[in-house]
Design a protein around this motif. Structure first.
Motif, PDB file in Angstrom:
ATOM      1  N   ARG A  26       0.843  -1.211   0.000  1.00 20.35           N
ATOM      2  CA  ARG A  26       0.000   0.000   0.000  1.00 20.35           C
ATOM      3  C   ARG A  26       0.875   1.257   0.000  1.00 20.35           C
ATOM      4  N   SER A  35      -6.994   2.918   0.094  1.00 24.73           N
ATOM      5  CA  SER A  35      -6.255   2.245   1.166  1.00 24.73           C
ATOM      6  C   SER A  35      -6.096   3.140   2.392  1.00 24.73           C
ATOM      7  N   HIS A  36      -6.585   2.646   3.523  1.00 21.74           N
ATOM      8  CA  HIS A  36      -6.405   3.383   4.778  1.00 21.74           C
ATOM      9  C   HIS A  36      -4.919   3.491   5.117  1.00 21.74           C
ATOM     10  N   SER A  37      -4.150   2.417   4.860  1.00 15.78           N
ATOM     11  CA  SER A  37      -2.714   2.422   5.174  1.00 15.78           C
ATOM     12  C   SER A  37      -1.990   3.490   4.361  1.00 15.78           C
ATOM     13  N   ARG A  43       0.207  10.879   5.548  1.00 12.30           N
ATOM     14  CA  ARG A  43       0.086  11.983   6.517  1.00 12.30           C
ATOM     15  C   ARG A  43       1.356  12.191   7.329  1.00 12.30           C
ATOM     16  N   LYS A  51      -1.278   7.852  15.966  1.00  9.48           N
ATOM     17  CA  LYS A  51      -2.298   6.802  15.904  1.00  9.48           C
ATOM     18  C   LYS A  51      -1.863   5.587  16.714  1.00  9.48           C
TER      19      LYS A  51
HETATM   20  N1  PRT Z   1      -5.931  -4.510  10.234  1.00  7.31           N
HETATM   21  C1  PRT Z   1      -6.291  -3.468   9.677  1.00  7.31           C
HETATM   22  C2  PRT Z   1      -6.927  -2.404  10.411  1.00  7.31           C
HETATM   23  N2  PRT Z   1      -7.213  -2.261  11.719  1.00  7.31           N
HETATM   24  C3  PRT Z   1      -7.791  -1.045  11.838  1.00  7.31           C
HETATM   25  N3  PRT Z   1      -7.852  -0.425  10.642  1.00  7.31           N
HETATM   26  C4  PRT Z   1      -8.433   0.877  10.301  1.00  7.31           C
HETATM   27  O1  PRT Z   1      -7.849   1.891  11.100  1.00  7.31           O
HETATM   28  C5  PRT Z   1      -8.758   2.977  11.119  1.00  7.31           C
HETATM   29  C6  PRT Z   1      -8.746   3.557  12.517  1.00  7.31           C
HETATM   30  O2  PRT Z   1      -9.782   4.488  12.585  1.00  7.31           O
HETATM   31  P1  PRT Z   1      -9.735   5.746  13.504  1.00  7.31           P
HETATM   32  O3  PRT Z   1     -11.115   6.347  13.484  1.00  7.31           O
HETATM   33  O4  PRT Z   1      -9.129   5.389  14.813  1.00  7.31           O
HETATM   34  O5  PRT Z   1      -8.713   6.718  12.811  1.00  7.31           O
HETATM   35  P2  PRT Z   1      -8.627   7.393  11.386  1.00  7.31           P
HETATM   36  O6  PRT Z   1      -9.710   6.916  10.451  1.00  7.31           O
HETATM   37  O7  PRT Z   1      -7.225   7.141  10.916  1.00  7.31           O
HETATM   38  O8  PRT Z   1      -8.912   8.939  11.626  1.00  7.31           O
HETATM   39  P3  PRT Z   1      -8.436  10.089  12.586  1.00  7.31           P
HETATM   40  O9  PRT Z   1      -7.641   9.598  13.744  1.00  7.31           O
HETATM   41  O10 PRT Z   1      -7.636  11.027  11.712  1.00  7.31           O
HETATM   42  O11 PRT Z   1      -9.739  10.669  13.004  1.00  7.31           O
HETATM   43  C7  PRT Z   1     -10.133   2.470  10.658  1.00  7.31           C
HETATM   44  O12 PRT Z   1     -10.385   2.974   9.353  1.00  7.31           O
HETATM   45  C8  PRT Z   1      -9.917   0.970  10.631  1.00  7.31           C
HETATM   46  O13 PRT Z   1     -10.692   0.326   9.646  1.00  7.31           O
HETATM   47  C9  PRT Z   1      -7.306  -1.236   9.733  1.00  7.31           C
HETATM   48  N4  PRT Z   1      -7.116  -1.064   8.388  1.00  7.31           N
HETATM   49  C10 PRT Z   1      -6.535  -2.065   7.704  1.00  7.31           C
HETATM   50  N5  PRT Z   1      -6.131  -3.254   8.297  1.00  7.31           N
HETATM   51  C11 PRT Z   1      -5.443  -4.311   7.507  1.00  7.31           C
HETATM   52  O14 PRT Z   1      -4.678  -3.673   6.489  1.00  7.31           O
HETATM   53  C12 PRT Z   1      -5.005  -4.213   5.230  1.00  7.31           C
HETATM   54  C13 PRT Z   1      -4.861  -3.133   4.178  1.00  7.31           C
HETATM   55  O15 PRT Z   1      -5.845  -2.133   4.400  1.00  7.31           O
HETATM   56  P4  PRT Z   1      -5.925  -0.862   3.433  1.00  7.31           P
HETATM   57  O16 PRT Z   1      -4.641  -0.149   3.545  1.00  7.31           O
HETATM   58  O17 PRT Z   1      -7.098  -0.043   3.912  1.00  7.31           O
HETATM   59  O18 PRT Z   1      -6.141  -1.407   2.055  1.00  7.31           O
HETATM   60  C14 PRT Z   1      -6.442  -4.745   5.379  1.00  7.31           C
HETATM   61  O19 PRT Z   1      -6.702  -5.748   4.454  1.00  7.31           O
HETATM   62  C15 PRT Z   1      -6.401  -5.284   6.800  1.00  7.31           C
HETATM   63  O20 PRT Z   1      -5.812  -6.574   6.793  1.00  7.31           O
END
Ligand code: PRT
Length: 133
Positions: A26, A35-37, A43, A51
């Motif tokens: 990612r 992608s959240h990552s 950032r 975080k």
């Molecule tokens: N294990 C995780 C995981 N745990 C938590 N999170 C996300 O982390 C975020 C935490 O939310 P928060 O509200 O605390 O924080 P934020 O949205 O960053 O916002 P602010 O702090 O700025 O308000 C949420 O969107 C959760 O869904 C994750 N996101 C992804 N994964 C893994 O990472 C993989 C890749 O994810 P992407 O990068 O999104 O494709 C996924 O397949 C998962 O296996």
């Protein structure tokens, strides 16, 4: 000869290696829309570290409350954010696994005592940042 049984949980623990590979992919793709990552990494280090700290505090709160189920969820959030922190810092899981393996069998009490002996020779005492360069 049959392969050795690695023991309970060993195969599942490989999820951490897979998660690191996914987060690193990612980072390289950099697609913050899907992608959240990627979005979090874009950032910057301060946000990534913030975080990690928030997730650690949330895990502490659930531990203190004795809320086992919520602690499991917060632990997963914490491990995910720790892995994002490693990716941001250029640390691979095997770097950390090697450090854990190095520590295997070394009592924490004995290790701390050795550190204090070292400091009494006039170098840096554990927790004393005034002597750090
Ligand atoms: N294990 C995780 C995981 N745990 C938590 N999170 C996300 O982390 C975020 C935490 O939310 P928060 O509200 O605390 O924080 P934020 O949205 O960053 O916002 P602010 O702090 O700025 O308000 C949420 O969107 C959760 O869904 C994750 N996101 C992804 N994964 C893994 O990472 C993989 C890749 O994810 P992407 O990068 O999104 O494709 C996924 O397949 C998962 O296996």
């Amino acid at each position: 000869m049959a392969p050795l049984d690695p023991g309970p949980g060993v195969a599942e623990a490989a999820v951490l290696d897979r998660l690191w590979e996914t987060v690193e992919e990612r980072r390289l793709s950099g697609d913050s829309t899907t992608s959240h990552s990627a979005r979090l990494l874009a950032r910057g280090t301060a946000k990534v570290a913030q975080k990690l700290g928030e997730e650690a505090v949330e895990a502490v709160i659930e531990a203190m409350a004795g809320n086992r189920r919520a602690l499991i969820g917060e632990s997963a959030d914490l491990l995910y954010h720790l892995i994002v922190t490693w990716v941001d810092a250029g640390i691979r899981p095997e770097d950390v696994w090697a450090e854990l393996v190095r520590r295997e069998g070394i009592s924490g009490i004995a290790e701390k005592a050795a550190r204090q002996n070292f400091s009494s020779a006039g170098v840096v005492r554990a927790g004393d940042t005034t002597k750090l360069p």
